[in-house]
Design a protein around this motif. Structure first.
Motif, mmCIF file in Angstrom:
data_model
loop_
_atom_site.group_PDB
_atom_site.id
_atom_site.type_symbol
_atom_site.label_atom_id
_atom_site.label_comp_id
_atom_site.label_asym_id
_atom_site.label_seq_id
_atom_site.Cartn_x
_atom_site.Cartn_y
_atom_site.Cartn_z
ATOM 1 N N GLN A 146 -7.321 8.056 -2.166
ATOM 2 C CA GLN A 146 -6.262 8.239 -3.007
ATOM 3 C C GLN A 146 -5.038 7.546 -2.711
ATOM 4 O OE1 GLN A 146 -5.892 10.547 -5.492
ATOM 5 N NE2 GLN A 146 -8.249 10.284 -5.445
ATOM 6 N N VAL A 147 -4.782 6.856 -1.417
ATOM 7 C CA VAL A 147 -3.720 6.096 -1.335
ATOM 8 C C VAL A 147 -3.996 4.644 -1.979
ATOM 9 C CG1 VAL A 147 -2.664 4.723 0.689
ATOM 10 C CG2 VAL A 147 -2.945 7.118 0.903
ATOM 11 N N TYR A 153 -2.740 -7.497 9.300
ATOM 12 C CA TYR A 153 -1.281 -7.159 8.679
ATOM 13 C C TYR A 153 -1.261 -6.638 7.371
ATOM 14 C CZ TYR A 153 0.101 -9.219 13.211
ATOM 15 O OH TYR A 153 -0.038 -9.434 14.738
ATOM 16 N N LYS A 154 -2.356 -6.310 6.783
ATOM 17 C CA LYS A 154 -2.668 -5.863 5.352
ATOM 18 C C LYS A 154 -1.357 -4.805 5.019
ATOM 19 C CE LYS A 154 -6.142 -8.424 4.103
ATOM 20 N NZ LYS A 154 -5.958 -9.687 3.356
ATOM 21 N N PHE A 155 -0.962 -4.864 4.010
ATOM 22 C CA PHE A 155 0.181 -4.272 3.229
ATOM 23 C C PHE A 155 -0.724 -2.624 3.125
ATOM 24 C CE2 PHE A 155 2.575 -1.743 0.229
ATOM 25 C CZ PHE A 155 3.624 -2.246 0.291
ATOM 26 N N SER A 156 -1.886 -2.713 2.569
ATOM 27 C CA SER A 156 -2.539 -1.183 2.678
ATOM 28 C C SER A 156 -2.357 -0.560 4.045
ATOM 29 C CB SER A 156 -3.954 -1.359 1.869
ATOM 30 O OG SER A 156 -4.760 -2.184 2.725
ATOM 31 N N ARG A 157 -2.931 -1.326 4.886
ATOM 32 C CA ARG A 157 -3.087 -0.726 6.171
ATOM 33 C C ARG A 157 -1.657 0.066 6.749
ATOM 34 N NH1 ARG A 157 -7.398 1.042 7.250
ATOM 35 N NH2 ARG A 157 -6.382 3.049 7.832
ATOM 36 N N LEU A 158 -0.559 -0.615 6.529
ATOM 37 C CA LEU A 158 0.657 0.057 6.984
ATOM 38 C C LEU A 158 0.947 1.535 6.094
ATOM 39 C CD1 LEU A 158 3.338 0.154 8.142
ATOM 40 C CD2 LEU A 158 4.300 -1.647 6.469
ATOM 41 N N VAL A 159 0.526 1.444 4.803
ATOM 42 C CA VAL A 159 0.786 2.523 4.009
ATOM 43 C C VAL A 159 -0.353 3.892 4.413
ATOM 44 C CG1 VAL A 159 0.918 3.341 1.620
ATOM 45 C CG2 VAL A 159 1.831 1.224 2.089
#
Length: 625
Positions: free
Chosen positions: A323-324, A597-603
């Motif tokens: 879902q994210v 450092y992927k953006f999605s991993r942070l979120v």
């Protein structure tokens, strides 16, 4: 409550389990080298380290103490002219601080704290987007009725503590509700000689069963299931209006207005569970759906999110991650750029940027707008392309339209649409080559190495320098008479030569001078006697120009990633960070390193984090605040 007691007790054990001699060494360092400037009678830069009466003082501000020890170990503190810290004493003091804080972090990992429970009002942006997704009325309703901007300083405008509701604001909500209903009640539009049905309007205003309509729409307004008593109250209002001769549509209007000014709509309320004061528990799936949607979309959950939540599926790790990813790919996730990034990176201050058209004639409204568009397109590209967040420091591309391309001396762009252009020049890419950042950190007629250096330390690295002393003033040309400064660098050096200023300027100014090849509005200018972009940091590292400065910042990427993680975590939770968040920030940062450092991993990591999934009831310590 009992669990929090055992947690507090464990911290007392932690701080007493290390050698008292080492704590005594820390007390000696603070007493002999720190309290003169950072003690009871003086707290330079807002930093107070003493008196160090007990070890609990250290635990109350872990980040402060880690930074303090790091500065002492690097030789940045005490300042020049002060007596040095004996190496043996320093080693013992540093060992005690590190061991104590590491143990406290371990305790937090074992007994995490979701933080003080909060009730959050929808801020202006959230209000407008929620109205849009709820009713289809897509306009700046909050602005149209004169709702005031949120006043939060450098913090995010969705933090609960700043979102109060004065009486004057309630008046605006009533006016906004009327405006929304006026739009909703407009007659159907004609197209090709036929009335075009408004499906959303028909869905709200013309069901065959008013109670069912109230129930369904009310659950979308409340962002949770409605109780029978709540539905009964709205139904009674509908029937009272209908009894006066109103049509079904007309009788629904006061019901809809009551919903749109209800605290259940204007506030994000999570009800406490009957588990005792201070009890910690997992939030419900519908509550998670709301937290997630306002984190990523600054708006209410959509049907898919709501259905998964109602079925109890949303909190399953695989479903939540899916879902994210779906939500990040949705255009509504541009709210992360418009709300989170614009505040963290201070982009909302671009309209107030100081460079004047008297000195820079091309810096007009159109160019400012292009600069804002570049920053928005760049950050949004990180989201939609799932890029590395390190590209914020250094990237081999820019987003420009025709106006900005001309400003940057980039050829081949003729459209006003923002276009991704590959760079061969290593100086421009990333935040520090953007006209928006460079203009915001300049003065009316010139660059400001101090403002630019402060931006790097504060916004990017999360290590803000202390504020200047009250009598610091600005560069006064008249005071330089007889001193014959050759250029602005020498003027600034003379200005910062006072002992009280020199230490901080030694950290700040070299970073800013690394960007001197960019003028006050971000145009490139070659090196010259008046444009010196070389710098030397207190650590001894030397560089020349933006490209080499960015390499040094990349060597500190861990600091940058932890800072960005902390900022996004605070934004997602709607509260200030607390000491027990620090282990989580480090854990997420480490996971990001493993995943490029992927953006999605942070979120995703924030969405799946303990404080995002848990809540605790109000406790006695919270009430005392």
């Amino acid at each position: 409550m009992l669990s929090r007691f055992f947690y507090s007790t464990s911290l007392v054990f932690i701080t007493s389990s290390f050698a008292l001699a080492d704590f005594a060494a820390l007390q000696a360092v603070v007493a002999d080298h720190c309290v003169k400037c950072h003690g009871p009678t003086a707290s330079k830069g807002g930093v107070r380290l003493g008196p160090l009466e007990s070890s609990s003082v250290v635990l109350k501000n872990r980040k402060l103490w880690r930074n303090a020890i790091a500065q002492i170990e690097k030789g940045e503190m005490p300042p020049e002219g002060e007596k040095p810290v004996p190496k043996e004493t320093l080693a013992k003091a540093a060992a005690w601080v590190k061991s104590t804080l590491d143990a406290a972090d371990k305790a937090d990992r074992e007994r995490p704290d979701p933080g003080r429970p909060v009730i959050r009002r929808l801020n202006r942006g959230e209000y407008n987007r929620t109205i849009r997704d709820l009713t289809g009325v897509d306009l700046d309703v909050a602005g149209a009725v004169g709702m005031p901007d949120e006043t939060v300083g450098e913090a995010f405008d969705n933090l609960a503590e700043a979102l109060n509701i004065p009486a004057s604001l309630m008046e605006k909500y009533f006016a906004a509700a009327e405006m929304v209903l006026d739009k909703l009640y407009l007659p159907p539009k004609k197209k090709n000689g036929k009335f075009e049905p408004d499906m959303l309007r028909d869905k709200i205003l013309a069901p065959k069963d008013p109670r069912e309509a109230i129930q369904r729409f009310g659950e979308r307004v409340y962002r949770r299931p409605m109780t029978a008593k709540e539905t009964d109250r709205y139904m009674a209002l509908f029937q009272e209006t209908k009894a006066g001769g109103a049509t079904v549509e007309a009788a629904m209007r006061p019901v809809l207005k009551a919903m749109l000014v209800s605290p259940n709509f204007l506030l994000r309320i999570e009800r406490e569970k009957p588990a005792g004061a201070g009890a910690v528990y997992r939030i419900s799936d519908p509550e998670l759906a709301v937290r997630l949607s306002y984190f990523l979309w600054s708006s209410m959950p959509d049907d898919e999110l709501a259905k998964l939540a109602a079925a109890g599926e949303l909190s399953k790790p695989a479903v939540l991650e899916a879902q994210v990813r779906r939500m990040l790919a949705d255009p509504k996730a541009k709210a992360l750029t418009e709300e989170f990034a614009s505040q963290w990176l201070r982009l909302r201050k671009l309209p107030e940027a100081r460079p004047s058209t008297e000195f820079f004639p091309t810096f007009n409204g159109k160019l400012r707008q292009a600069m804002a568009g570049e920053a928005t397109a760049f950050f949004d590209h990180l989201r939609t392309g799932d890029r590395s967040v390190l590209e914020l420091i250094d990237a081999d591309y820019v987003f420009v339209n025709a106006d900005l391309a001309k400003h940057y001396d980039i050829s081949g762009v003729t459209t006003q649409e923002f276009t991704k252009v590959a760079l061969t020049d290593p100086n421009r890419g990333g935040l520090l080559g953007m006209g928006s950042i460079l203009a915001m950190t300049s003065h009316t007629s010139r660059t400001s190495p101090t403002l630019r250096g402060k931006y790097i330390l504060d916004v990017l690295l999360g290590t803000p320098p202390p504020p200047p002393p009250p009598d610091a003033g600005t560069i006064d040309e008249s005071k330089n008479k007889g001193k014959n400064p050759k250029n602005f660098r020498e003027q600034l050096a003379q200005h910062a030569s006072r002992a009280v200023c020199a230490n901080c300027h030694a950290k700040i100014d070299p970073l800013g001078f690394g960007l001197e090849n960019f003028d006050a509005i971000g145009r490139w200018r070659p090196a010259s006697p008046d444009v010196d972009s070389s710098g030397k940091l207190p650590s001894g590292e030397q560089f020349k120009g933006p490209a080499e400065l960015k390499k040094i910042l990349m060597s500190r990427k861990g600091m940058f990633v932890e800072n960005m993680t902390g900022k996004m975590l605070a934004y997602a939770l709607g509260r200030e960070l607390i000491p027990s968040d620090e282990p989580l920030i480090k854990s997420i940062s480490a996971d990001m390193e493993k995943n490029g450092y992927k953006f999605s991993r942070l979120v995703i990591d924030i969405a799946q984090s303990y404080p995002m999934l848990h809540r605790r009831n109000l406790g006695s310590n919270d009430e005392a605040k």
